[in-house]
Design a protein around this motif. Sequence first.
Motif, PDB file in Angstrom:
ATOM      1  N   ILE A  67       0.846  -1.196   0.000  1.00  5.13           N
ATOM      2  CA  ILE A  67       0.000   0.000   0.000  1.00  5.13           C
ATOM      3  C   ILE A  67       0.883   1.249   0.000  1.00  5.13           C
ATOM      4  O   ILE A  67       1.859   1.326   0.752  1.00  5.13           O
ATOM      5  N   TYR A  68       0.550   2.210  -0.832  1.00  6.01           N
ATOM      6  CA  TYR A  68       1.247   3.494  -0.784  1.00  6.01           C
ATOM      7  C   TYR A  68       0.967   4.158   0.562  1.00  6.01           C
ATOM      8  O   TYR A  68      -0.188   4.438   0.907  1.00  6.01           O
ATOM      9  N   GLN A  69       2.029   4.445   1.317  1.00  7.55           N
ATOM     10  CA  GLN A  69       1.863   5.029   2.637  1.00  7.55           C
ATOM     11  C   GLN A  69       1.848   6.553   2.632  1.00  7.55           C
ATOM     12  O   GLN A  69       1.253   7.180   3.517  1.00  7.55           O
ATOM     13  N   ASN A  70       2.514   7.156   1.633  1.00  8.94           N
ATOM     14  CA  ASN A  70       2.580   8.620   1.567  1.00  8.94           C
ATOM     15  C   ASN A  70       2.845   9.048   0.127  1.00  8.94           C
ATOM     16  O   ASN A  70       3.127   8.219  -0.739  1.00  8.94           O
ATOM     17  N   GLN A  71       2.789  10.361  -0.099  1.00  6.86           N
ATOM     18  CA  GLN A  71       2.968  10.871  -1.456  1.00  6.86           C
ATOM     19  C   GLN A  71       4.396  10.664  -1.951  1.00  6.86           C
ATOM     20  O   GLN A  71       4.617  10.419  -3.148  1.00  6.86           O
ATOM     21  N   ALA A  72       5.365  10.710  -1.050  1.00  5.40           N
ATOM     22  CA  ALA A  72       6.762  10.525  -1.460  1.00  5.40           C
ATOM     23  C   ALA A  72       6.969   9.128  -2.028  1.00  5.40           C
ATOM     24  O   ALA A  72       7.745   8.949  -2.991  1.00  5.40           O
ATOM     25  N   GLU A  73       6.296   8.162  -1.478  1.00  2.49           N
ATOM     26  CA  GLU A  73       6.412   6.791  -1.988  1.00  2.49           C
ATOM     27  C   GLU A  73       5.841   6.691  -3.398  1.00  2.49           C
ATOM     28  O   GLU A  73       6.373   5.964  -4.249  1.00  2.49           O
ATOM     29  N   ILE A  74       4.791   7.430  -3.660  1.00  2.57           N
ATOM     30  CA  ILE A  74       4.212   7.456  -5.015  1.00  2.57           C
ATOM     31  C   ILE A  74       5.168   8.147  -5.983  1.00  2.57           C
ATOM     32  O   ILE A  74       5.447   7.650  -7.082  1.00  2.57           O
ATOM     33  N   SER A 177      -1.719   0.109   7.646  1.00  4.54           N
ATOM     34  CA  SER A 177      -1.861  -1.178   6.964  1.00  4.54           C
ATOM     35  C   SER A 177      -1.014  -1.175   5.701  1.00  4.54           C
ATOM     36  O   SER A 177      -0.944  -0.169   5.002  1.00  4.54           O
ATOM     37  N   ASN A 178      -0.404  -2.319   5.426  1.00  2.00           N
ATOM     38  CA  ASN A 178       0.294  -2.500   4.156  1.00  2.00           C
ATOM     39  C   ASN A 178      -0.304  -3.657   3.367  1.00  2.00           C
ATOM     40  O   ASN A 178       0.295  -4.152   2.414  1.00  2.00           O
ATOM     41  N   THR A 179      -1.495  -4.086   3.782  1.00  3.08           N
ATOM     42  CA  THR A 179      -2.154  -5.218   3.128  1.00  3.08           C
ATOM     43  C   THR A 179      -3.567  -4.912   2.651  1.00  3.08           C
ATOM     44  O   THR A 179      -4.025  -5.505   1.673  1.00  3.08           O
ATOM     45  N   ILE A 180      -4.256  -4.005   3.313  1.00  6.47           N
ATOM     46  CA  ILE A 180      -5.629  -3.662   2.927  1.00  6.47           C
ATOM     47  C   ILE A 180      -5.688  -2.167   2.642  1.00  6.47           C
ATOM     48  O   ILE A 180      -5.342  -1.355   3.500  1.00  6.47           O
ATOM     49  N   PRO A 181      -6.112  -1.776   1.437  1.00  8.00           N
ATOM     50  CA  PRO A 181      -6.156  -0.344   1.096  1.00  8.00           C
ATOM     51  C   PRO A 181      -7.273   0.373   1.844  1.00  8.00           C
ATOM     52  O   PRO A 181      -8.051  -0.242   2.586  1.00  8.00           O
ATOM     53  N   HIS A 182      -7.342   1.677   1.640  1.00  8.73           N
ATOM     54  CA  HIS A 182      -8.433   2.450   2.238  1.00  8.73           C
ATOM     55  C   HIS A 182      -9.763   2.030   1.609  1.00  8.73           C
ATOM     56  O   HIS A 182      -9.807   1.433   0.520  1.00  8.73           O
ATOM     57  N   ILE A 183     -10.835   2.342   2.263  1.00  9.29           N
ATOM     58  CA  ILE A 183     -12.165   2.046   1.738  1.00  9.29           C
ATOM     59  C   ILE A 183     -12.388   2.822   0.435  1.00  9.29           C
ATOM     60  O   ILE A 183     -12.016   3.992   0.320  1.00  9.29           O
ATOM     61  N   PHE A 184     -12.999   2.173  -0.551  1.00 10.88           N
ATOM     62  CA  PHE A 184     -13.258   2.810  -1.838  1.00 10.88           C
ATOM     63  C   PHE A 184     -14.551   2.242  -2.414  1.00 10.88           C
ATOM     64  O   PHE A 184     -15.086   1.259  -1.909  1.00 10.88           O
ATOM     65  N   ASN A 185     -15.045   2.855  -3.468  1.00  7.04           N
ATOM     66  CA  ASN A 185     -16.233   2.311  -4.118  1.00  7.04           C
ATOM     67  C   ASN A 185     -15.832   1.470  -5.323  1.00  7.04           C
ATOM     68  O   ASN A 185     -14.674   1.455  -5.733  1.00  7.04           O
ATOM     69  N   GLU A 186     -16.777   0.775  -5.905  1.00 13.33           N
ATOM     70  CA  GLU A 186     -16.483  -0.223  -6.933  1.00 13.33           C
ATOM     71  C   GLU A 186     -15.910   0.374  -8.220  1.00 13.33           C
ATOM     72  O   GLU A 186     -15.326  -0.349  -9.030  1.00 13.33           O
ATOM     73  N   ASN A 187     -16.041   1.656  -8.437  1.00 13.38           N
ATOM     74  CA  ASN A 187     -15.547   2.272  -9.664  1.00 13.38           C
ATOM     75  C   ASN A 187     -14.208   2.984  -9.487  1.00 13.38           C
ATOM     76  O   ASN A 187     -13.760   3.687 -10.383  1.00 13.38           O
TER      77      ASN A 187
END
Length: 276
Positions: A67-74, A177-187
């Motif tokens: 999981i991307y933890q911060n903007q610097a990682e992106i 978490s580094n295994t489950i992303p943030h909550i999001f919708n199906e699209n």
Amino acid sequence: MNNTGFEVSLGYENKINDFHYKVQGNFETYKNKVVKYGAREINGGNGTINQEGLPYNSYFMYVFDGIYQNQAEIDNGPTPLVKPKPGDMKYKDVSGPNGVPDGKITTDDRMVVGGAFPKFNYGLSFNADYKNFDLSFFFQGIQGRKIYVKEWGIAPFRQAGPPPTSWRNAWDGEGTSNTIPHIFNENYTPNTQVSDWWLQDASYLRLKNFQLGYSFPAKLINRAKIQALRLYVSGDNLLTFSDFFKGSDPERAAASGRAAIYPQAKIYSFGVKVTL
């Protein structure tokens, strides 16, 4: 297509005074390989590929890499497939147009992932009787199969459906978490790419049947002109051991790719068998 495999079945039966028992087990394994197919065929919707030299309908998808933890990682990582934000899934840069990692996530980074077929299937049955009592049970299992499950029952807010309880551990800030992303919708495309994050281990061991019975002695029932009288209790699908998505049935989900499928029902029975 070339199919190979083998099956082994073993049994043992013995009697010790009034105790008689029988144990039987079976084990089978197989594999297949596409020998002649023509041009390779990729199904991007369910992440499969048919290509000569591979198992039929092999999984072919992006590889989850945390999981991307911060903007610097992106900013410092491979150029993403779609623009993400902290808390989104990231994928491995495994290849490029020249067959080597190129610092970008593209369709070249999809790879064959094992698990389309189980490594082996197995079962164990046990039957025993002691004087007037009898006991039997049957276990059945599958090892090494993975199922691509991305729809109802797993994805949060799929057609407005509530997220499963596993999403309580979703990413909620750097380091959570580094295994489950943030909550999001199906699209939400950064987290809904066809990747092996949605490919879950569907191995299981299940107690398919259990039965305990008692047969009344003949001297007690013959007076009532009854030749045989047996009482029994039984149960089906009583126990399941699996690391599949919590609350989902790996045996039923295998047929559809959806987790929101009515599971194998637990059945408890009580019976009386009378022979006149």
